[in-house]
Write an enzyme that holds these catalytic residues in place. Sequence first.
Site, PDB file in Angstrom:
ATOM      1  CB  THR A  78      31.984  41.918  17.252  1.00 13.61           C
ATOM      2  OG1 THR A  78      31.750  42.814  18.341  1.00 13.61           O
ATOM      3  CG2 THR A  78      31.274  40.595  17.535  1.00 13.61           C
ATOM      4  CB  CYS A  84      25.400  47.600  18.085  1.00 17.44           C
ATOM      5  SG  CYS A  84      27.201  47.851  18.069  1.00 17.44           S
TER       6      CYS A  84
END
Length: 278
Positions: free
Chosen positions: A98, A252
């Site tokens: 990301t 996460c």
Amino acid sequence: MMESLNSPSVEIVGITVAVVAIAAGAAYLYLTKKPKGCLDPENFKDFRLAEKKQLCHNVAKFRFALPTPTSVLGLPIGQHISCRGKDSLGEEVIKPYTPTTLDSDLGCFELVIKMYPQGRMSHHFREMRVGEYLSVKGPKGRFKYRPGQVRAFGMIAGGSGITPMFQVTRAILENPKDETKVYLIYANVTYEDILLKEELDGLASNYPTRFKVYYVLNQPPDQWNGGVGFVSKEMIQAHCPAPAPDIQVLRCGPPPMNKAMAAHLDDLGYTKEMQFQF
């Protein structure tokens, strides 16, 4: 009087006004139209490494150039890209990452990468030199965000799992029309393992009523006022919004942590709709 209205000068003025109006409309459309992103969801595209900055012994920030200074990557908030490289044996490897940048960051995108000794893609990034190219495909991911979809986010991140949280948090806080509040619990082993700490502390300082961050360490230094050990139910209760229809908790981290956090959230009364795992 009628003759003056039909004179050539009036026609010229009318044409001029029409041309100006058309030009203004075209300019408005150009400025308000969202630029086309550089990503391709089906095919890998190559982006040149413009800068590599070592942040600590096993973490580096990689800045990749986009085709023009005004290009945008075209990555929706909270989604990721697939990066392709080669491991130490020369075999192809593909892994998701990301970016820490948003589409408001023109002309480039950045990845903060923690490189593990035995990591296959870690080898590729460790060996990358400025001027070389990274193959990227995307966007990928199930997370979809629109401003105001929840009153508040709780976030539980571990290690490099901070990157999607940081991206979402930045997008929320830097949008003056978005009033969503963010409460982040960020767990690591040691103080040196904390990624993006300067940036996170900067957001907490700049948006004190909208963003709170609570750090948790397994092996804290002597002078430490954050959490110690693993993220517990008590920490979640103290530092995340309570279960409610208008909140969501994002998580996460490493698989064992994600599993443990899901169990904690279930026990605390957070429904499946109130939880999302990247």
